[in-house]
Design a protein around this motif. Sequence first.
Motif, PDB file in Angstrom:
ATOM      1  N   ARG A  98       0.765  -1.144   0.078  1.00 46.41           N
ATOM      2  CA  ARG A  98       0.024  -0.305  -0.001  1.00 46.41           C
ATOM      3  C   ARG A  98       0.799   1.220   0.134  1.00 46.41           C
ATOM      4  O   ARG A  98       1.553   1.529   0.849  1.00 46.41           O
ATOM      5  CB  ARG A  98      -0.958  -0.168   1.335  1.00 46.41           C
ATOM      6  CG  ARG A  98      -1.870  -1.187   1.053  1.00 46.41           C
ATOM      7  CD  ARG A  98      -2.886  -1.287   2.549  1.00 46.41           C
ATOM      8  NE  ARG A  98      -3.420  -0.093   2.718  1.00 46.41           N
ATOM      9  CZ  ARG A  98      -4.705   0.080   1.924  1.00 46.41           C
ATOM     10  NH1 ARG A  98      -5.245  -0.868   1.240  1.00 46.41           N
ATOM     11  NH2 ARG A  98      -5.470   1.056   2.393  1.00 46.41           N
ATOM     12  N   SER A 108       1.057   5.753  -0.705  1.00 45.94           N
ATOM     13  CA  SER A 108       0.300   6.944  -0.819  1.00 45.94           C
ATOM     14  C   SER A 108       1.483   7.700  -1.675  1.00 45.94           C
ATOM     15  O   SER A 108       2.591   7.519  -1.597  1.00 45.94           O
ATOM     16  CB  SER A 108       0.366   7.632   0.616  1.00 45.94           C
ATOM     17  OG  SER A 108       1.477   8.000   1.115  1.00 45.94           O
ATOM     18  N   THR A 122       2.250  11.847  -2.704  1.00 44.87           N
ATOM     19  CA  THR A 122       2.365  13.179  -2.531  1.00 44.87           C
ATOM     20  C   THR A 122       3.169  13.899  -3.545  1.00 44.87           C
ATOM     21  O   THR A 122       4.349  13.593  -3.622  1.00 44.87           O
ATOM     22  CB  THR A 122       2.952  13.462  -1.214  1.00 44.87           C
ATOM     23  OG1 THR A 122       2.181  12.885  -0.200  1.00 44.87           O
ATOM     24  CG2 THR A 122       2.552  15.116  -0.878  1.00 44.87           C
ATOM     25  N   CYS A 169      -3.043   4.313  -2.121  1.00 47.93           N
ATOM     26  CA  CYS A 169      -4.077   4.484  -0.993  1.00 47.93           C
ATOM     27  C   CYS A 169      -3.953   5.855  -0.315  1.00 47.93           C
ATOM     28  O   CYS A 169      -3.108   6.549  -0.643  1.00 47.93           O
ATOM     29  CB  CYS A 169      -4.038   3.307  -0.025  1.00 47.93           C
ATOM     30  SG  CYS A 169      -2.332   3.399   0.943  1.00 47.93           S
ATOM     31  N   ASP A 170      -4.486   5.990   0.752  1.00 48.14           N
ATOM     32  CA  ASP A 170      -4.299   7.390   1.599  1.00 48.14           C
ATOM     33  C   ASP A 170      -3.197   7.245   2.314  1.00 48.14           C
ATOM     34  O   ASP A 170      -3.077   6.140   2.600  1.00 48.14           O
ATOM     35  CB  ASP A 170      -5.638   7.630   2.420  1.00 48.14           C
ATOM     36  CG  ASP A 170      -6.750   8.085   1.554  1.00 48.14           C
ATOM     37  OD1 ASP A 170      -6.538   8.627   0.516  1.00 48.14           O
ATOM     38  OD2 ASP A 170      -7.996   7.762   1.861  1.00 48.14           O
ATOM     39  N   ALA A 171      -2.780   8.280   2.728  1.00 41.81           N
ATOM     40  CA  ALA A 171      -1.489   8.306   3.569  1.00 41.81           C
ATOM     41  C   ALA A 171      -1.531   7.591   4.887  1.00 41.81           C
ATOM     42  O   ALA A 171      -0.592   6.653   5.242  1.00 41.81           O
ATOM     43  CB  ALA A 171      -0.917   9.654   3.986  1.00 41.81           C
ATOM     44  N   ALA A 183      -1.011   3.721   4.505  1.00 38.73           N
ATOM     45  CA  ALA A 183       0.044   3.337   3.581  1.00 38.73           C
ATOM     46  C   ALA A 183       1.230   2.729   4.360  1.00 38.73           C
ATOM     47  O   ALA A 183       1.552   3.290   5.340  1.00 38.73           O
ATOM     48  CB  ALA A 183       0.668   4.356   2.692  1.00 38.73           C
ATOM     49  N   THR A 224       5.345   5.599   1.505  1.00 39.41           N
ATOM     50  CA  THR A 224       4.886   6.964   0.999  1.00 39.41           C
ATOM     51  C   THR A 224       6.085   7.372  -0.221  1.00 39.41           C
ATOM     52  O   THR A 224       7.044   7.322   0.055  1.00 39.41           O
ATOM     53  CB  THR A 224       4.760   8.243   2.111  1.00 39.41           C
ATOM     54  OG1 THR A 224       4.224   9.210   1.536  1.00 39.41           O
ATOM     55  CG2 THR A 224       6.164   8.275   2.795  1.00 39.41           C
TER      56      THR A 224
END
Length: 209
Positions: A11, A13, A15, A38-40, A43, A46
């Motif tokens: 998973r 994220s 940015t 996925c969202d932070a 995860a 990242t």
Amino acid sequence: MLPVPKDRRVRVSVTAPDPISREGVVSQLRRHPEVEVCDAGSASVTLLVEDTLDEAALTRLRRAVRGEGARAVLVAGAVREHELLDVIECGVGAIVWRREATAHRLAQAVLTTAQGGGDLPTDLLGQLIGQVRRLHQGGPDQPGFFLSFTKREVDVVRLVAEGFDTSEIAKKLSYSERTVKNVMHGLTTRLHLRNRAHVVAYALREGYI
């Protein structure tokens, strides 16, 4: 291509400084079934896209790793030599040049980082090795040299810093590969470090190599 079970996907994220950059990276990653965007908050890795590494960018890196508890991949246009140790100490496990950020390269960096490995471009690895050599000041003759690292750990980390992989280190030191892996795992666990690159950066800053 067979589907990858959900519980085996990494998973991640993403940015980025602008929506176009973010959507480009997300689109690339979605080509690989081993990766789930996925969202932070949920995860394990990242991925951060940064054009330049100013203090604000380093702060975002530290927040992602320490605050969210995720491992980090950095996609950057450039990393200057004096910034390299700062980036690694933030907990970045892999660096990918923006010009080389293909779907395969991004997924490779994410998967390597998820497993606790390090993945640096060849030119940055050369810079890191150069810093190791310049900062080397005599090793075991320094006061308190073995306070946190044993001789075995020093020997292993020094070879990691010189760019050798696990099998090569095992041969040079007459250890099993399992022993080398256990040494690195012990250091990352005991010193709360993220990966091999972070161990090398820590050892450099503290004067162990």
